[in-house]
Motif scaffolding. Structure first.
Motif, PDB file in Angstrom:
ATOM      1  N   ALA A 185      -6.585 -16.183  13.817  1.00  0.00           N
ATOM      2  CA  ALA A 185      -5.848 -15.390  12.831  1.00  0.00           C
ATOM      3  C   ALA A 185      -4.367 -15.682  12.971  1.00  0.00           C
ATOM      4  O   ALA A 185      -3.638 -15.793  11.984  1.00  0.00           O
ATOM      5  CB  ALA A 185      -6.111 -13.898  13.036  1.00  0.00           C
ATOM      6  N   LEU A 188     -12.951  -8.663  14.233  1.00  0.00           N
ATOM      7  CA  LEU A 188     -11.830  -9.614  14.253  1.00  0.00           C
ATOM      8  C   LEU A 188     -12.009 -10.628  15.364  1.00  0.00           C
ATOM      9  O   LEU A 188     -11.788 -11.819  15.190  1.00  0.00           O
ATOM     10  CB  LEU A 188     -10.507  -8.859  14.440  1.00  0.00           C
ATOM     11  N   HIS A 189     -12.428 -10.160  16.522  1.00  0.00           N
ATOM     12  CA  HIS A 189     -12.573 -11.034  17.666  1.00  0.00           C
ATOM     13  C   HIS A 189     -13.695 -12.035  17.438  1.00  0.00           C
ATOM     14  O   HIS A 189     -13.623 -13.172  17.886  1.00  0.00           O
ATOM     15  CB  HIS A 189     -12.859 -10.187  18.911  1.00  0.00           C
ATOM     16  N   ALA A 190     -14.723 -11.599  16.703  1.00  0.00           N
ATOM     17  CA  ALA A 190     -15.872 -12.482  16.512  1.00  0.00           C
ATOM     18  C   ALA A 190     -15.686 -13.464  15.369  1.00  0.00           C
ATOM     19  O   ALA A 190     -16.108 -14.609  15.461  1.00  0.00           O
ATOM     20  CB  ALA A 190     -17.120 -11.630  16.274  1.00  0.00           C
ATOM     21  N   THR A 191     -15.051 -13.014  14.277  1.00  0.00           N
ATOM     22  CA  THR A 191     -14.995 -13.892  13.102  1.00  0.00           C
ATOM     23  C   THR A 191     -13.611 -14.438  12.821  1.00  0.00           C
ATOM     24  O   THR A 191     -13.467 -15.361  12.050  1.00  0.00           O
ATOM     25  CB  THR A 191     -15.429 -13.142  11.836  1.00  0.00           C
ATOM     26  N   GLY A 192     -12.572 -13.855  13.401  1.00  0.00           N
ATOM     27  CA  GLY A 192     -11.231 -14.334  13.126  1.00  0.00           C
ATOM     28  C   GLY A 192     -10.593 -13.708  11.905  1.00  0.00           C
ATOM     29  O   GLY A 192      -9.486 -14.045  11.548  1.00  0.00           O
ATOM     30  N   GLU A 236       0.553 -15.391  19.767  1.00  0.00           N
ATOM     31  CA  GLU A 236       0.434 -16.417  18.735  1.00  0.00           C
ATOM     32  C   GLU A 236       0.472 -15.828  17.335  1.00  0.00           C
ATOM     33  O   GLU A 236       0.528 -16.552  16.360  1.00  0.00           O
ATOM     34  CB  GLU A 236      -0.857 -17.218  18.899  1.00  0.00           C
ATOM     35  N   GLN A 237       0.415 -14.480  17.242  1.00  0.00           N
ATOM     36  CA  GLN A 237       0.447 -13.852  15.927  1.00  0.00           C
ATOM     37  C   GLN A 237       1.852 -13.398  15.617  1.00  0.00           C
ATOM     38  O   GLN A 237       2.342 -12.459  16.238  1.00  0.00           O
ATOM     39  CB  GLN A 237      -0.476 -12.636  15.898  1.00  0.00           C
ATOM     40  N   GLY A 268     -10.817 -14.551  18.215  1.00  0.00           N
ATOM     41  CA  GLY A 268     -10.532 -14.449  16.789  1.00  0.00           C
ATOM     42  C   GLY A 268      -9.068 -14.273  16.497  1.00  0.00           C
ATOM     43  O   GLY A 268      -8.535 -14.782  15.524  1.00  0.00           O
ATOM     44  N   GLU A 269      -8.385 -13.526  17.404  1.00  0.00           N
ATOM     45  CA  GLU A 269      -6.968 -13.267  17.135  1.00  0.00           C
ATOM     46  C   GLU A 269      -6.176 -14.561  17.150  1.00  0.00           C
ATOM     47  O   GLU A 269      -5.183 -14.705  16.462  1.00  0.00           O
ATOM     48  CB  GLU A 269      -6.400 -12.301  18.176  1.00  0.00           C
ATOM     49  N   ALA A 270      -6.616 -15.535  17.965  1.00  0.00           N
ATOM     50  CA  ALA A 270      -5.869 -16.790  18.030  1.00  0.00           C
ATOM     51  C   ALA A 270      -5.945 -17.520  16.710  1.00  0.00           C
ATOM     52  O   ALA A 270      -4.947 -18.052  16.228  1.00  0.00           O
ATOM     53  CB  ALA A 270      -6.417 -17.667  19.155  1.00  0.00           C
ATOM     54  N   PHE A 304      -0.687 -10.427  21.618  1.00  0.00           N
ATOM     55  CA  PHE A 304      -1.139 -11.743  21.188  1.00  0.00           C
ATOM     56  C   PHE A 304       0.048 -12.490  20.632  1.00  0.00           C
ATOM     57  O   PHE A 304       0.379 -12.384  19.457  1.00  0.00           O
ATOM     58  CB  PHE A 304      -2.250 -11.606  20.147  1.00  0.00           C
TER      59      PHE A 304
END
Lengths: 332, 122, 580
Positions: free
Chosen positions: A117, C360-364, C163-164, A113-115, C161
């Motif tokens: 986001a 967050l990990h599951a739905t983004g 990419e954020q 999900g973090e990707a 992370f």
């Protein structure tokens, strides 16, 4: 909406002229803080005060208990060895943090999900900057052009060193290494500096032992990199080579401490016989500690520097083949 | 007159702090923090000094003194010097991480200006 | 059995695991985290053996000097590790929560890249080792070293992370503010050494009179300001909401549940064990007010957040304020309540963060405005979050009720602080209530784009933490008598601490703290707080954010320079309050 963007752009133009941020407030706060610190510092014991008892004790035990004539090293690797232990792993934490932050992108095998986001956030940012007018765009355009040139450089066949560029050539120097004078000098200097560095840890009894020596050895690697070019040192500074060495250094330190615990009942206590002071084996366990520290610091700093130099731009969405590497579910 | 050193260290710390407070370029903020670091080293080494002291080293006692005289005599403070070395290593480590983060922020935000790096607010 | 040689082992074991992590990932990607779990189990085992001796009777204190450098005539050059009821409570919390969080990380993130998992395991273990080290040490320089190790590990974990973009922005801000904090602690320790002649906390307690002059007070002020940054006290808190909302959920939970405790434990040690209640009375008043302002500010900001993890981070600011108020009350109930709340906060904050991270990990997305309808789709995570929210709100069978009740009892002598604490609690209830409703129970018509399943390890951790919340709430008597009261006693009897540190062992004097579950006034107060909190939540959901809160939000502009300016104001206020 459009007026808002124009207003923001105008505000940014105004800002672009001044590099400072609320100077008056900064001066006020800094002045007040300086006043408090000066008040505190003036009241401290002056140079005529006696040495604290703890420091005197350190002077007294350096030779008889730790067998060293360098008192500061006796404290670092001897009496307060646990602090240095923490220090070593502080440096390891920093090196691993640098490696984490400069790592290459690896494919992930599941929806993360973090990707997505992150992609959303990046789009937001990209959207903002692309709406801006002239000056921002120009600066960014120049920056992107320079980055592309740099990338081309790596793969192109530039001359091996500036001495090989023909006389009268007008192209800017794109040599991979430096001229022959610098290379010969660097090779000679590197040997001398490396020996000096290792000497510091083994015979010089510097305060700190392995720490400054490790920094010196790391400096030697950088000198060779700057003079001889990346291709010459590439084989030696790969993470695959340096990381195991660094971890060996760290493991030796842990083993030394735990052996002290097992054999004498106190972590980092000395369990080897104390040799004559000012010989290579003086200080018992402390020389081993110092040498392991040298290995760990030298490799750690080199890994950190070359990771920083080798950072790519694959995380920030500039390369088109990012999207294909990342398996963000089947919907895309 | 070691008080001059103390005050000098405080002034240097505040110069660095001013840089962090008032400068918007990320690299200049990092430089301001490096100056603050250096100021703390100066403060510590000055705190270690005692009037007319010699180095806390027993390798070659100064002319006319024996080792025992150095041990019980006027010597600079080795414990604070140890503390300073610890802090120097910390400074190197933190600067490395700082620069890496600055490069990454530049890659994402395409700017080294702290006012452009304000996505997280409120 | 002589447990003194065992004291450094809980620190050395995770570090040994961290050393092997980057290489192990080359064999199999999950191996580093598995090794991390094993080392954390081992550390927990050693701590359990030490705890048996420390918590027997009314409490014991055991100290060990490393490198064989024992103290001489009341002064110490060597580094002391002290296992007392207070330090051991924090160390055990770290080891247990660390274990659960590593299990959750392994199951949630097990499919990340090889290199990523290796460095994640390494940094998490270094952070946990540093926290255990800071719990057990009794030396200012050693405390500074572990503080810095934890800080450096946290920098890498915040920006994990890549990419954020917000992760890297948060990493920069936490770097700037924590570096400044490091400088303050460094200078403070050096000034105290020069003024009072020692680095050992026991020795400094005996020399507390020497710290009364201006240099000593400035030194203490700098130390408190530095550790307050780590603890997230106002005005040093500005990095906390940014940094704790980034990174994997296990890491955010680690930061909020354990890393802020490093600052709080250090503040408690400095103000109560090093200075003592008489010498440190200025410090205690300062800390009470700083804590109170943090509690109110954190709760207000949490009330209006959209991002769930950021909301939880603001709640951490608030809870840390409450903890500091409890410690600074210097009364038996207040301090015991604060120790108990430290443990409870670890449990329910980790639970809440793991739930948020799982979503967050599951739905983004973790934004409340984009969530909703999870009660039907993800009942397990919803249940976990609800348990956590009820625990913070102080609903009786769960753990928050007892600890908050004790803290409020400790501060009831000061009517202003008492009223403000009740107001802060009401706002906290409202904030968590709003989050639970908007994020989980509100109806949602359109389906989610992605709804990845949650794994077994994550569920295990959630169940364990929820059970912990329930257990700590159902057995307050046991915990208060055997853990919180001895810890409070050693904090309130600094002379015994100093003696135990310098001589090797001491017996903690008995301190009776009583808490009655069926006290009618406590139950009524709790019910009133919950009802008022619910009403406030309803108001905020209907009418949006109140005007004063908008003004405070605008103050947190996001600019690094502004955040440093707040920190400098804080430094001036802290040092000034101690000098005045």
């Amino acid at each position: 909406m459009i007026e808002q963007r124009a207003a923001e752009h105008a505000e940014r133009e105004l800002h672009a002229r001044s590099d400072f941020h609320r100077v008056w407030l900064a001066l006020l706060l800094v002045g007040a803080f300086a006043a408090i610190l000066v008040l505190g510092v003036i009241g401290l014991p002056r140079e005529s005060a006696a040495l604290p008892a703890v420091a005197r004790h350190a002077m007294e035990i350096a030779l008889p208990r730790w067998g060293q004539t360098e008192v500061v090293s006796a404290i670092i690797y001897g009496a307060r060895g646990f602090d240095t232990f923490g220090e070593t792993f502080l440096l390891l934490a920093a090196v691993v943090s640098v490696v984490t932050l400069s790592r290459a992108r690896e494919p992930r095998h599941e929806y993360v999900g973090e990707a997505s986001a992150g992609q959303a956030e990046q789009e937001q940012l990209g959207h903002k900057s692309s709406e801006d007018e002239s000056s921002e765009d120009e600066q960014e355009h120049e920056a992107r052009e320079a980055e592309e040139d740099e990338e081309d450089d790596d793969s192109s066949d530039g001359p091996a060193d500036p001495d090989r560029i023909g006389l009268g050539a007008r192209a800017p120097e794109r040599a991979r290494a430096m001229s022959v004078v610098v290379r010969v000098g660097a090779r000679a200097a590197a040997v001398v500096l490396a020996v000096c560095g290792i000497y510091l840890a083994t015979w010089g009894y510097t305060p700190g032992g392995g720490f400054p020596a490790g920094a010196a050895v790391s400096g030697v690697v950088l000198l060779l990199y700057a003079a001889l070019g990346h291709r010459a040192v590439r084989a030696a500074v790969r993470p695959g080579v340096l990381e195991p060495i660094e971890l060996v250094g760290a493991t030796v330190i842990i083993v030394v401490g735990v052996l002290g615990l097992v054999l004498t009942g106190s972590l980092f206590a000395n369990f080897l016989p104390l040799a004559q002071p000012q010989t290579i084996l003086a200080g018992g366990v402390q020389q081993i500690y110092s040498f392991a520290e040298l290995i760990e610091v030298a490799t750690g700093l080199t890994i950190a520097i070359f990771s920083l130099l080798g950072m790519r731009r694959e995380w920030s969405g500039d390369d088109e083949d990012d999207a294909s590497e990342d398996d963000t579910g089947d919907a895309s | 007159m070691i008080v001059v050193n103390y005050v000098g260290a405080v002034v240097l710390f505040c110069v660095g702090l001013f840089g962090v407070l008032a400068r918007r370029n990320l690299i200049k903020i990092i430089m301001g923090l490096s100056v603050m670091e250096a100021a703390t080293y100066l403060l510590l080494v000055s705190l270690a000094y005692h009037g007319g002291s010699t180095a806390p080293v027993l390798t070659q006692p100064p002319h006319g003194m024996t080792r025992a005289q150095v041990v019980h005599g006027n010597v600079a403070d080795p414990v604070l010097q140890n503390f300073c070395l610890t802090a120097i290593v910390i400074g190197v480590a933190v600067t490395a991480v700082f620069l890496t983060v600055a490069v990454r922020v530049g890659q994402h935000y395409r700017s080294m200006d702290a006012d452009d790096v304000k996505a997280l607010h409120g | 059995m002589n447990i003194q040689p065992l004291l450094p082992l809980p620190v050395v074991l995770p570090i040994a695991g961290a050393v092997t992590a980057p290489l192990l990932s080359r064999w199999h990607r999950r191996l580093p985290l598995i090794v991390a779990i094993i080392t954390m189990l081992a550390a927990m085992g050693v701590l359990a053996v030490i705890a048996r001796q420390v918590y027997g009777g009314s409490g014991h204190l055991v100290s060990e000097y490393l490198s064989g450098e024992h103290p001489f005539s009341g002064k110490a050059l060597g580094i002391a590790l002290v296992a007392g009821p207070f330090g051991m409570a924090f160390a055990l919390l770290t080891a247990t929560l660390g274990l659960l969080l590593l299990v959750s990380a392994l199951s949630e993130l097990g499919d990340l890249g090889q290199r990523e998992l290796g460095v994640l395991a390494c940094l998490m273990q270094l952070l946990l080792a540093a926290l255990i080290g800071s719990a057990l040490t009794a030396d200012t320089v050693n405390l500074f070293v572990w503080f810095e190790v934890a800080a450096l590990a946290s920098y890498g974990l915040t920006g994990f992370f890549l990419e954020q973009p917000t992760a890297l922005e948060a990493a920069f801000k936490v770097l700037v503010l924590t570096s400044i904090a490091g400088f303050l602690v460094f200078m403070g320790s050096a000034i105290l050494y020069r003024a009072a002649g020692g680095l050992n906390l026991g020795q400094l307690h005996h020399a507390a009179a020497l710290m009364n002059g201006t240099p000593g007070q400035v030194g203490v002020g700098l130390l408190l300001a530095g550790f307050a940054t780590k603890a997230g006290l106002v005005p040093f808190h500005t990095w906390l909401p940014d940094a704790h909302a980034q990174g994997p959920s296990a890491v955010s939970a680690l930061f909020s549940a354990l890393m802020v405790d490093l600052g709080i434990v250090a503040i408690a040690r400095i103000s109560l064990q090093m200075l003592g209640a008489e010498e440190g009375r200025h410090a205690l008043v300062l800390l009470t007010w700083a804590g109170m302002v943090s509690a109110l500010l954190g709760a207000l900001m949490a009330l209006v957040q959209d991002d769930l993890k950021r909301l939880l981070a603001w709640d951490t600011v608030s809870q840390c304020g409450v903890l500091v108020v409890g410690f600074a009350s210097a009364k038996a109930e207040g301090v015991a309540g604060a120790v108990y709340h430290l443990l409870n906060h670890g449990l329910f904050k980790a639970l809440l963060f793991l739930c948020a991270g799982a979503i967050l990990h599951a739905t983004g997305t973790a934004r409340l405005s984009e969530m909703g309808g999870l009660a039907r789709r993800r009942p397990f995570i919803t249940a976990g979050f609800t348990v956590g929210a009820l625990a913070i709100s102080g609903v009786p069978p769960l753990n928050g009720f007892a600890s908050l009740g004790l803290i409020h009892k400790g501060i009831e002598d000061d009517p202003v602080i008492h009223v403000l604490a009740i107001v802060a609690q009401i706002i906290t209830v409202a904030a968590l209530g709003r989050a639970t409703y908007l994020g989980f129970y509100r109806r949602r018509q359109q389906p989610y784009e992605h709804l990845a399943p949650s794994h077994a390890g994550m569920r295990f951790s959630l169940v364990a933490l929820g059970a912990g919340c329930a257990a700590f709430g159902a057995l307050p008597g046991v915990l208060i008598d055997h853990v919180a009261a001895p810890a409070a006693s050693i904090l309130l009897h600094p002379g015994t601490f100093a003696e135990g540190t310098l001589k090797g062992a001491a017996v903690v004097p008995k301190l009776t703290v009583s808490f009655s579950y069926t006290s009618v006034s406590d139950l009524i107060m709790s019910a009133v707080e919950i009802v008022l909190g619910g009403l406030l939540a309803l108001l905020v959901v209907r009418h949006g954010e109140p005007r004063p809160v908008t003004w405070i939000r605008r103050l947190h502009s996001g600019s690094v320079n502004d955040y440093v300016a707040f920190a400098v104001v804080g430094m001036i206020v802290y040092c000034g309050a101690l000098l005045g």
